[in-house]
Design an enzyme around this catalytic site. Structure first.
Site, PDB file in Angstrom:
ATOM      1  N   GLY A 131       0.821  -1.216   0.000  1.00  0.00           N
ATOM      2  CA  GLY A 131       0.000   0.000   0.000  1.00  0.00           C
ATOM      3  C   GLY A 131       0.846   1.253   0.000  1.00  0.00           C
ATOM      4  O   GLY A 131       1.050   1.876   1.049  1.00  0.00           O
ATOM      5  N   GLU A 140      10.971   7.409 -15.101  1.00  0.00           N
ATOM      6  CA  GLU A 140      11.358   8.815 -14.962  1.00  0.00           C
ATOM      7  C   GLU A 140      11.975   9.042 -13.571  1.00  0.00           C
ATOM      8  O   GLU A 140      12.991   9.719 -13.438  1.00  0.00           O
ATOM      9  CB  GLU A 140      10.136   9.725 -15.158  1.00  0.00           C
ATOM     10  CG  GLU A 140       9.639   9.820 -16.606  1.00  0.00           C
ATOM     11  CD  GLU A 140       8.901   8.572 -17.081  1.00  0.00           C
ATOM     12  OE1 GLU A 140       8.448   7.770 -16.235  1.00  0.00           O
ATOM     13  OE2 GLU A 140       8.781   8.385 -18.308  1.00  0.00           O
ATOM     14  N   SER A 153       1.162   3.715  -3.298  1.00  0.00           N
ATOM     15  CA  SER A 153       0.604   4.792  -4.137  1.00  0.00           C
ATOM     16  C   SER A 153      -0.764   5.239  -3.665  1.00  0.00           C
ATOM     17  O   SER A 153      -1.563   4.443  -3.163  1.00  0.00           O
ATOM     18  CB  SER A 153       0.487   4.323  -5.585  1.00  0.00           C
ATOM     19  OG  SER A 153       1.751   4.217  -6.177  1.00  0.00           O
ATOM     20  N   GLU A 198      16.178  -4.061  -2.460  1.00  0.00           N
ATOM     21  CA  GLU A 198      15.654  -4.625  -3.704  1.00  0.00           C
ATOM     22  C   GLU A 198      16.431  -4.155  -4.914  1.00  0.00           C
ATOM     23  O   GLU A 198      16.037  -4.412  -6.041  1.00  0.00           O
ATOM     24  CB  GLU A 198      14.181  -4.212  -3.867  1.00  0.00           C
ATOM     25  CG  GLU A 198      13.259  -4.879  -2.888  1.00  0.00           C
ATOM     26  CD  GLU A 198      13.527  -6.358  -2.815  1.00  0.00           C
ATOM     27  OE1 GLU A 198      13.379  -7.029  -3.846  1.00  0.00           O
ATOM     28  OE2 GLU A 198      13.933  -6.844  -1.745  1.00  0.00           O
TER      29      GLU A 198
END
Lengths: 397, 372
Positions: free
Chosen positions: A135, A385, A137, A252
């Site tokens: 959870g 981006e 965004s 990660e």
């Protein structure tokens, strides 16, 4: 002066790594259920049941939590062994294990969780007793994640959570969600964020499906209205959630590769090109397609070898600012390129719409549907981006 | 390039790219009407086009219309921009316009043309067989003499709007290897259709029929005439699909412009970020070239009485398809996750452009077509 072997030869893998590859390959060949493999080899996405089945099989072998150190019940694979393990599993048609549990929340719990959290959650993640989702965004906070607004207020021994998460992958299949929530509006906005573990069965949680353009239900909106979360479900300290999330990204940093998946999809691409006729001959023999395929194979080799190179560099303690963002960018782009070329290979034969096998017009390779679906790879997990921003900040300051 | 030479030669021809008030008026009218309509089915859309007098306007100048692939493409452009996949493209821009150019070719063709010109009938063309590319010769669909009469074995794939069509145009090969163009009324084929939807929502169907008995009036053209007719319809369809793609691209560029101007990140609107400003203008550049080439494709069809300049049409198609992939991918990326949700229109345009790009083969195919 370093001593070179007289023949100057270099191997990609050590003898031990090669024998490890053989061991994994043999295990997967003997244990991966054929119906799961054929589903994935046909371009369908795995469901929760498929992932559960495969996780339990690996768990028996001690390989379910393959990215974990031995002290937490993992096999203690080296980074290159993990790469080999994923490569062999994916190429054989095995489903990806749930990354939100194994690779995202688990490392945070290992590093920052308390003993109770470690003892309770980690074994359940490894066995996939609990299916986790992420959870992060929110409608106004995607790339600019630190602006997130979902609010958690501590009242006695529990937080009351109100707000909304969005684009939440697998929330409809999941049992638990780890959330970044805002516990303070004071000071620097990154400092008011807290990391909570939330049971999705809690009253006040509503999950609504978002159907993507490929017709698939993969992502969701998750609404929180007065959801009570016991304070013991907070990881670490209040207000340190951003630090933990960043640690997760660090941890990660070289996990994004997906090279085995790419190789499986490349094999599927060639099969599609061999069976599809274009202008009276197989697409595989078409000069235009051949050039694109050659170029794709060269690109995939470059991405794959760069991935391996980064793993070797990091193992030798040579980390740099480019590795993680570059790996995410090039891996996501090559996944898209493969799905695009699959669609081009089938040409007009890709156009019949069959969202994840719901229509009856088989045989169907799901190439155009997956091409649509794969647009997500350059958007999720920190858009490309944002990755470029991170890389530029690391190099240019 | 033939087209340029012909236009240079003058002959009182209107000059390409010179603004045309009548066409601009049509463009505004059609765009406004479709905008008001929103997502609608073909009967509602065709009623609107009829009210605007568009079917009369599509008639050749000799019959009081405005004629021309240019006008048909203008409608296709607006349909594409409105996100509507309709039978207009195949039925009117390709088949209808072709029939009007060969006016007086027999009672059956005249009957079909009359229905299309009134906006009451709908025709479609079976272009694809087993091959991923539309077949242009050596069809698997065979036409043969059985005693005194004709029989046809049909094997066609992905016929657009087949279940809605009153007339189906079927290219076939005769026993002697010549091309033939057959037309069937809906009673002859509708029960045998196997319908499905394409990824952009276009209804399509596969059709296999063995030993269908035909009468002479089902058989429209043979040999070179059939070849020429198929090439002509194909070129018209190419130009129309280019126009639709340009319309859809424009919708994606507009949506991206609006989104960049509205969405805030890191304390500013996205359109303040230089990197995104440049990428957006690159989309505009790609769109501009595609608009030019779509217009050129229509002109090539209009100028090519007796056969459009196919090399020119392929060049146009190459630029438009290449642009379609680029614009659709870039618009999606600049929107982020919101673009992928099917409740927003962006994904529908993305899929529409995908379908338009693959109908005749991708841009590689447009290049290779001239080398084969």
């Amino acid at each position: 002066m370093p001593q070179f072997a007289s023949d100057g030869m270099r191997a990609l893998f050590t003898a031990e790594e090669m024998s490890f590859r053989q061991e994994v390959r043999a295990f997967v060949a003997a244990n991966l259920p054929a119906e799961i493999a054929s589903k994935l080899m046909g371009g369908l996405h795995p469901g929760r049941a498929d992932v559960e089945t495969w996780t339990r099989i690996l768990h028996e072998r001690g390989w379910a939590a393959y990215s974990w150190p031995e002290e937490y019940g993992g096999p203690g694979f080296s980074p290159v062994e993990r790469y080999i393990f994923e490569d062999e599993c994916a190429r054989a048609g095995a489903p990806e294990l749930v990354p939100f549990g194994l690779k995202m929340v688990a490392p945070v719990i290992m590093k920052y969780g308390d003993d109770r959290q470690k003892a309770h959650y980690l074994p359940r993640i490894a066995r996939l007793d609990d299916f986790w989702c992420q959870g992060y965004s929110e409608p106004g906070s995607g790339s600019d994640l630190a602006s997130l607004k979902t609010r958690a207020v501590l009242e006695g021994d529990r937080y009351i959570v109100d707000g909304q998460k969005v684009w939440t992958t697998s929330a409809h299949e999941a049992d638990w969600i780890f959330c970044l929530v805002r516990t303070s509006k004071e000071g620097k906005r990154q400092n008011g964020i807290t990391f909570l573990l939330i049971d999705l069965k809690s009253p006040g949680i509503t999950i609504r499906p978002i159907i993507t353009l490929d017709g698939k239900h993969e992502i969701n909106e998750v609404w929180f209205e007065g959801v009570e979360v016991p304070v013991e479900n907070r990881v670490g300290e209040e207000g340190k959630g951003w630090t933990y999330a960043k640690y997760l990204l660090e941890h990660e940093r070289l996990n994004f590769g997906g090279m085995g998946f790419c190789k499986r999809e490349l094999a599927r691409l060639k099969a599609m090109a061999a069976e599809t006729m274009r202008g009276g001959r197989p697409v595989l023999d078409d000069p235009g397609f051949k050039l694109r395929l050659e170029a794709l194979e060269a690109e995939l080799l470059a991405v794959d070898m760069t991935n391996l190179r980064f793993l070797r560099e990091v193992a030798a303690g040579r980390e740099n600012a480019l590795q993680a963002p570059v790996l995410k960018i090039i891996s996501s782009e090559i996944q898209q390129t493969i799905s695009e070329l699959q669609t081009r290979a089938l040409g007009s034969r890709a156009l019949a719409f069959n969202p994840q096998g719901t229509a009856s017009n088989t045989p169907h390779h799901y190439a155009a549907e997956n091409y649509c679906n794969m647009r997500k790879t350059t958007i999720y997990a920190g858009s490309n981006e944002i990755q470029r921003n991170i890389a530029a900040k690391g190099i240019l300051g | 390039m033939n087209l340029a030479a012909e236009i240079d030669a003058g002959d009182g021809l209107p000059v390409l790219f010179e603004p045309d008030d009548t066409l601009d008026m049509f463009k505004d009218m059609v765009g406004r009407a479709l905008g008001d309509l929103g997502q609608a089915d073909w009967s509602a859309i065709s009623a609107v086009l009829k009210e605007l007098g568009l079917f009369e306007a599509l008639l050749p100048a000799s019959r009081g219309g405005y004629g021309g692939a240019r006008l048909a493409s203008l409608v296709c452009d607006r349909l594409g921009e409105a996100g509507l996949a309709t039978p207009f493209t195949v039925s009117w821009a390709a088949i209808g316009r072709f029939l009007n150019t060969i006016e007086g070719s027999g009672p059956r063709l005249d009957e079909i043309a009359a229905g299309l010109n009134e906006g009451s009938a709908l025709a479609t063309l079976a272009m694809h067989e087993t091959d991923a590319l539309p077949a242009s010769r050596d069809f698997e669909t065979r036409l043969r003499h059985v005693g005194e009469r004709w029989e046809i074995d049909i094997c066609k794939r992905m016929i657009p709007f087949a279940a809605q069509a009153d007339w189906l145009f079927v290219p076939a090969t005769t026993e002697s290897g010549a091309a033939a163009l057959v037309v069937l009324g809906r009673d002859a084929f509708s029960d045998a259709l196997r319908p499905y939807d394409l990824i952009d929502g276009t209804p399509a169907a596969d059709l296999d029929i063995t030993g269908l008995a035909l009468s002479d009036e089902n058989i429209l053209l043979f040999g070179k005439e059939a070849d020429a007719a198929l090439r002509e319809m194909r070129n018209m369809l190419c130009a129309a699909l280019c126009a639709e793609a340009v319309g859809a691209m424009r919708a994606m560029v507009t949506a991206t412009r609006d989104y960049l101007g509205m969405r805030r990140q890191f304390g500013q609107v996205l359109s303040d970020f230089q990197a995104l400003r440049h990428r957006f203008i690159d989309m505009e550049i790609v769109l501009t070239k595609a608009e030019t080439m779509a217009a050129l494709a229509s002109a090539a069809v209009d100028n090519g009485a007796g056969g459009a300049d196919e090399a020119l049409v392929d060049k146009c198609r190459y630029i438009v398809i290449r642009s379609a992939w680029a614009v659709s991918q870039e618009a999606m990326q600049m929107h982020g996750a919101i673009g992928m949700a099917s409740e927003t229109p962006l994904g529908a345009y993305f899929k529409r452009l995908l379908a338009l790009s693959l109908w005749f083969g991708d841009e590689d195919e447009a290049l290779l077509a001239q080398t084969r």
